[in-house]
Design a protein around this motif. Structure first.
Motif, PDB file in Angstrom:
ATOM      1  N   THR A  66       0.855  -1.183   0.000  1.00  0.00           N
ATOM      2  CA  THR A  66       0.000   0.000   0.000  1.00  0.00           C
ATOM      3  C   THR A  66       0.889   1.230   0.000  1.00  0.00           C
ATOM      4  O   THR A  66       1.658   1.448   0.938  1.00  0.00           O
ATOM      5  CB  THR A  66      -0.919   0.016   1.230  1.00  0.00           C
ATOM      6  N   ALA A  67       0.821   2.006  -1.064  1.00  0.00           N
ATOM      7  CA  ALA A  67       1.676   3.189  -1.202  1.00  0.00           C
ATOM      8  C   ALA A  67       0.946   4.429  -0.713  1.00  0.00           C
ATOM      9  O   ALA A  67      -0.218   4.657  -1.040  1.00  0.00           O
ATOM     10  CB  ALA A  67       2.098   3.366  -2.652  1.00  0.00           C
ATOM     11  N   MET A  68       1.625   5.224   0.084  1.00  0.00           N
ATOM     12  CA  MET A  68       1.086   6.474   0.602  1.00  0.00           C
ATOM     13  C   MET A  68       2.009   7.620   0.201  1.00  0.00           C
ATOM     14  O   MET A  68       3.194   7.406  -0.066  1.00  0.00           O
ATOM     15  CB  MET A  68       0.953   6.409   2.132  1.00  0.00           C
ATOM     16  N   ASN A  69       1.452   8.834   0.188  1.00  0.00           N
ATOM     17  CA  ASN A  69       2.246  10.032  -0.127  1.00  0.00           C
ATOM     18  C   ASN A  69       3.036   9.832  -1.420  1.00  0.00           C
ATOM     19  O   ASN A  69       4.266   9.899  -1.443  1.00  0.00           O
ATOM     20  CB  ASN A  69       3.196  10.360   1.035  1.00  0.00           C
ATOM     21  N   THR A  70       2.311   9.590  -2.489  1.00  0.00           N
ATOM     22  CA  THR A  70       2.935   9.287  -3.774  1.00  0.00           C
ATOM     23  C   THR A  70       3.011  10.522  -4.674  1.00  0.00           C
ATOM     24  O   THR A  70       2.172  11.419  -4.591  1.00  0.00           O
ATOM     25  CB  THR A  70       2.134   8.199  -4.512  1.00  0.00           C
ATOM     26  N   SER A  71       4.010  10.528  -5.523  1.00  0.00           N
ATOM     27  CA  SER A  71       4.134  11.594  -6.516  1.00  0.00           C
ATOM     28  C   SER A  71       3.044  11.442  -7.573  1.00  0.00           C
ATOM     29  O   SER A  71       2.675  10.335  -7.952  1.00  0.00           O
ATOM     30  CB  SER A  71       5.502  11.547  -7.190  1.00  0.00           C
ATOM     31  N   VAL A  72       2.522  12.572  -8.032  1.00  0.00           N
ATOM     32  CA  VAL A  72       1.503  12.573  -9.087  1.00  0.00           C
ATOM     33  C   VAL A  72       2.149  12.794 -10.443  1.00  0.00           C
ATOM     34  O   VAL A  72       1.835  12.110 -11.412  1.00  0.00           O
ATOM     35  CB  VAL A  72       0.435  13.658  -8.805  1.00  0.00           C
ATOM     36  N   THR A  73       3.054  13.753 -10.497  1.00  0.00           N
ATOM     37  CA  THR A  73       3.767  14.038 -11.753  1.00  0.00           C
ATOM     38  C   THR A  73       5.273  14.082 -11.462  1.00  0.00           C
ATOM     39  O   THR A  73       5.863  15.169 -11.426  1.00  0.00           O
ATOM     40  CB  THR A  73       3.308  15.379 -12.363  1.00  0.00           C
ATOM     41  N   PRO A  74       5.905  12.931 -11.241  1.00  0.00           N
ATOM     42  CA  PRO A  74       7.328  12.925 -10.879  1.00  0.00           C
ATOM     43  C   PRO A  74       8.238  13.488 -11.958  1.00  0.00           C
ATOM     44  O   PRO A  74       9.382  13.851 -11.677  1.00  0.00           O
ATOM     45  CB  PRO A  74       7.617  11.439 -10.627  1.00  0.00           C
ATOM     46  N   ASP A  75       7.738  13.577 -13.186  1.00  0.00           N
ATOM     47  CA  ASP A  75       8.546  14.142 -14.270  1.00  0.00           C
ATOM     48  C   ASP A  75       8.447  15.659 -14.324  1.00  0.00           C
ATOM     49  O   ASP A  75       9.215  16.307 -15.027  1.00  0.00           O
ATOM     50  CB  ASP A  75       8.110  13.552 -15.611  1.00  0.00           C
ATOM     51  N   ARG A  76       7.495  16.238 -13.594  1.00  0.00           N
ATOM     52  CA  ARG A  76       7.331  17.691 -13.521  1.00  0.00           C
ATOM     53  C   ARG A  76       7.214  18.058 -12.048  1.00  0.00           C
ATOM     54  O   ARG A  76       6.125  18.135 -11.487  1.00  0.00           O
ATOM     55  CB  ARG A  76       6.095  18.129 -14.299  1.00  0.00           C
TER      56      ARG A  76
ATOM     57  N   ASP B 137       4.140  18.664  -9.366  1.00  0.00           N
ATOM     58  CA  ASP B 137       3.919  17.656  -8.332  1.00  0.00           C
ATOM     59  C   ASP B 137       3.809  18.317  -6.963  1.00  0.00           C
ATOM     60  O   ASP B 137       2.949  17.950  -6.152  1.00  0.00           O
ATOM     61  CB  ASP B 137       5.069  16.648  -8.340  1.00  0.00           C
ATOM     62  N   LEU B 138       4.652  19.305  -6.692  1.00  0.00           N
ATOM     63  CA  LEU B 138       4.566  20.044  -5.427  1.00  0.00           C
ATOM     64  C   LEU B 138       3.214  20.726  -5.301  1.00  0.00           C
ATOM     65  O   LEU B 138       2.592  20.718  -4.224  1.00  0.00           O
ATOM     66  CB  LEU B 138       5.690  21.075  -5.342  1.00  0.00           C
ATOM     67  N   ALA B 139       2.728  21.315  -6.390  1.00  0.00           N
ATOM     68  CA  ALA B 139       1.414  21.963  -6.364  1.00  0.00           C
ATOM     69  C   ALA B 139       0.312  20.949  -6.046  1.00  0.00           C
ATOM     70  O   ALA B 139      -0.611  21.238  -5.274  1.00  0.00           O
ATOM     71  CB  ALA B 139       1.142  22.640  -7.702  1.00  0.00           C
TER      72      ALA B 139
ATOM     73  N   ALA C 163       4.171   1.287   2.281  1.00  0.00           N
ATOM     74  CA  ALA C 163       5.210   2.180   1.766  1.00  0.00           C
ATOM     75  C   ALA C 163       4.750   3.597   2.076  1.00  0.00           C
ATOM     76  O   ALA C 163       3.953   4.186   1.345  1.00  0.00           O
ATOM     77  CB  ALA C 163       5.405   1.975   0.269  1.00  0.00           C
ATOM     78  N   ALA C 164       5.221   4.136   3.183  1.00  0.00           N
ATOM     79  CA  ALA C 164       4.625   5.349   3.750  1.00  0.00           C
ATOM     80  C   ALA C 164       5.027   6.635   3.052  1.00  0.00           C
ATOM     81  O   ALA C 164       4.389   7.671   3.266  1.00  0.00           O
ATOM     82  CB  ALA C 164       4.973   5.444   5.244  1.00  0.00           C
ATOM     83  N   ALA C 165       6.072   6.605   2.237  1.00  0.00           N
ATOM     84  CA  ALA C 165       6.521   7.824   1.571  1.00  0.00           C
ATOM     85  C   ALA C 165       7.069   7.466   0.198  1.00  0.00           C
ATOM     86  O   ALA C 165       8.018   6.682   0.095  1.00  0.00           O
ATOM     87  CB  ALA C 165       7.587   8.528   2.399  1.00  0.00           C
ATOM     88  N   ASN C 166       6.483   8.053  -0.845  1.00  0.00           N
ATOM     89  CA  ASN C 166       6.866   7.716  -2.216  1.00  0.00           C
ATOM     90  C   ASN C 166       6.947   8.958  -3.089  1.00  0.00           C
ATOM     91  O   ASN C 166       6.532   8.957  -4.244  1.00  0.00           O
ATOM     92  CB  ASN C 166       5.852   6.729  -2.797  1.00  0.00           C
ATOM     93  N   LEU C 167       7.497  10.009  -2.526  1.00  0.00           N
ATOM     94  CA  LEU C 167       7.703  11.230  -3.293  1.00  0.00           C
ATOM     95  C   LEU C 167       9.030  11.154  -4.036  1.00  0.00           C
ATOM     96  O   LEU C 167       9.900  10.342  -3.717  1.00  0.00           O
ATOM     97  CB  LEU C 167       7.696  12.441  -2.365  1.00  0.00           C
ATOM     98  N   ALA C 168       9.165  12.008  -5.017  1.00  0.00           N
ATOM     99  CA  ALA C 168      10.425  12.075  -5.747  1.00  0.00           C
ATOM    100  C   ALA C 168      11.528  12.574  -4.817  1.00  0.00           C
ATOM    101  O   ALA C 168      11.273  13.164  -3.761  1.00  0.00           O
ATOM    102  CB  ALA C 168      10.276  13.017  -6.947  1.00  0.00           C
ATOM    103  N   ASP C 169      12.772  12.322  -5.188  1.00  0.00           N
ATOM    104  CA  ASP C 169      13.924  12.738  -4.389  1.00  0.00           C
ATOM    105  C   ASP C 169      14.202  14.217  -4.648  1.00  0.00           C
ATOM    106  O   ASP C 169      15.044  14.587  -5.473  1.00  0.00           O
ATOM    107  CB  ASP C 169      15.141  11.875  -4.749  1.00  0.00           C
ATOM    108  N   VAL C 170      13.454  15.067  -3.939  1.00  0.00           N
ATOM    109  CA  VAL C 170      13.544  16.514  -4.134  1.00  0.00           C
ATOM    110  C   VAL C 170      13.689  17.196  -2.777  1.00  0.00           C
ATOM    111  O   VAL C 170      13.407  16.608  -1.730  1.00  0.00           O
ATOM    112  CB  VAL C 170      12.299  17.062  -4.853  1.00  0.00           C
ATOM    113  N   TRP C 171      14.075  18.454  -2.793  1.00  0.00           N
ATOM    114  CA  TRP C 171      14.345  19.168  -1.542  1.00  0.00           C
ATOM    115  C   TRP C 171      13.097  19.363  -0.708  1.00  0.00           C
ATOM    116  O   TRP C 171      13.165  19.470   0.520  1.00  0.00           O
ATOM    117  CB  TRP C 171      14.991  20.518  -1.846  1.00  0.00           C
TER     118      TRP C 171
END
Length: 254
Positions: free
Chosen positions: A45-55, A59-61, A139-147
């Motif tokens: 079960t994935a949580m806090n996932t990126s929506v547009t990891p290529d942009r 994705d932050l918005a 999987a509690a955090a699945n955001l892109a590797d960003v600041w």
């Protein structure tokens, strides 16, 4: 004060646009998972996932919009309570349920104690439920590797805490109490609803969060202070979200 029927109708409607709706989707998610060919414990079960990891800025918005919109039911609950508060208003409603900045040190200490009492046994229950094939891997955090990943995860933890503790405890305990329900009926009902909207994780998620609901509900009936609950829930989710993001690549059992 509203008649009993109107009070109960109001609570159903508030739940219907917030955590009650989440419970419905959660039940459907669990049905989909338990009827899948693979065992529950092998599913993730994935949580806090990126929506547009290529942009990444888009994705932050998305992440910030999701957090902000999820707080609307909190404002709705405070608005409804504030209509019959004296004086009226959301600030008065916040003080009524103990969502304020009074006694900050005491709130922090009690919130930390509650987080420890819930988090340590909760981790054991999660691992046991997975071993018994009663829970998915989280999987509690699945955001892109960003600041901005960690700040967003912290904001998501605060949003979860405010939504669940203000609505499930501060608001519902007030309204159900006005409707004549006894404290333990209120605690049990709130805990079952809390567990039900975590069923998407598996049966372990239901049991663990229902037990958490009983403990937090019991604490609230004794103190009428929701702020320590918000602090405890925030700490639990920060540790889960940020801890997973940091440790998952190095720790296989997560």
């Amino acid at each position: 004060m509203l008649p009993r029927r109107a009070l109960l109708t109001e609570t159903v409607l508030v739940l219907g646009v917030s955590l009650g709706a989440s419970a419905v989707w959660s039940v459907l998610s669990l049905i989909r998972k338990v009827t899948a060919p693979e065992p529950l414990s092998t599913q993730t079960t994935a949580m806090n996932t990126s929506v547009t990891p290529d942009r990444l800025w888009l994705d932050l918005a998305y992440q910030l919009a999701d957090i902000t919109i999820a707080l609307v039911p909190v404002l709705l609950a405070l608005h409804l309570l504030g209509r019959d508060a004296s004086p009226q208003g959301m600030r008065a409603a916040g003080r009524r349920v103990g969502l304020d900045l009074r006694a900050p040190t005491q709130n922090l200490v009690r919130g930390m104690a509650l987080a420890a009492a819930i988090g340590i046994p909760g981790l054991g229950l999660y691992l046991l439920a997975r071993a018994l094939d009663l829970n998915t891997s989280i999987a509690a955090a699945n955001l892109a590797d960003v600041w901005w990943a960690v700040p967003v995860l912290v904001l998501a933890a605060v949003q979860n805490a405010l939504l669940e503790e203000v609505v499930m405890v501060g608001y519902l305990f007030t309204r159900w109490g006005q409707a004549g329900w006894t404290p333990w009926v209120i605690i049990a009902t709130s805990a079952l609803v809390r567990g039900s909207y975590h069923l998407y994780q598996g049966f372990g998620g239901f049991v663990g969060n229902a037990i958490m609901g009983v403990l937090l509900g019991w604490y609230y009936t004794r103190t009428r202070r929701v702020m320590p609950l918000v602090i405890a829930h925030t700490l639990l989710d920060v540790v889960a979200f940020v801890g997973y993001a940091v440790l998952a690549p190095q720790v296989g059992w997560l």
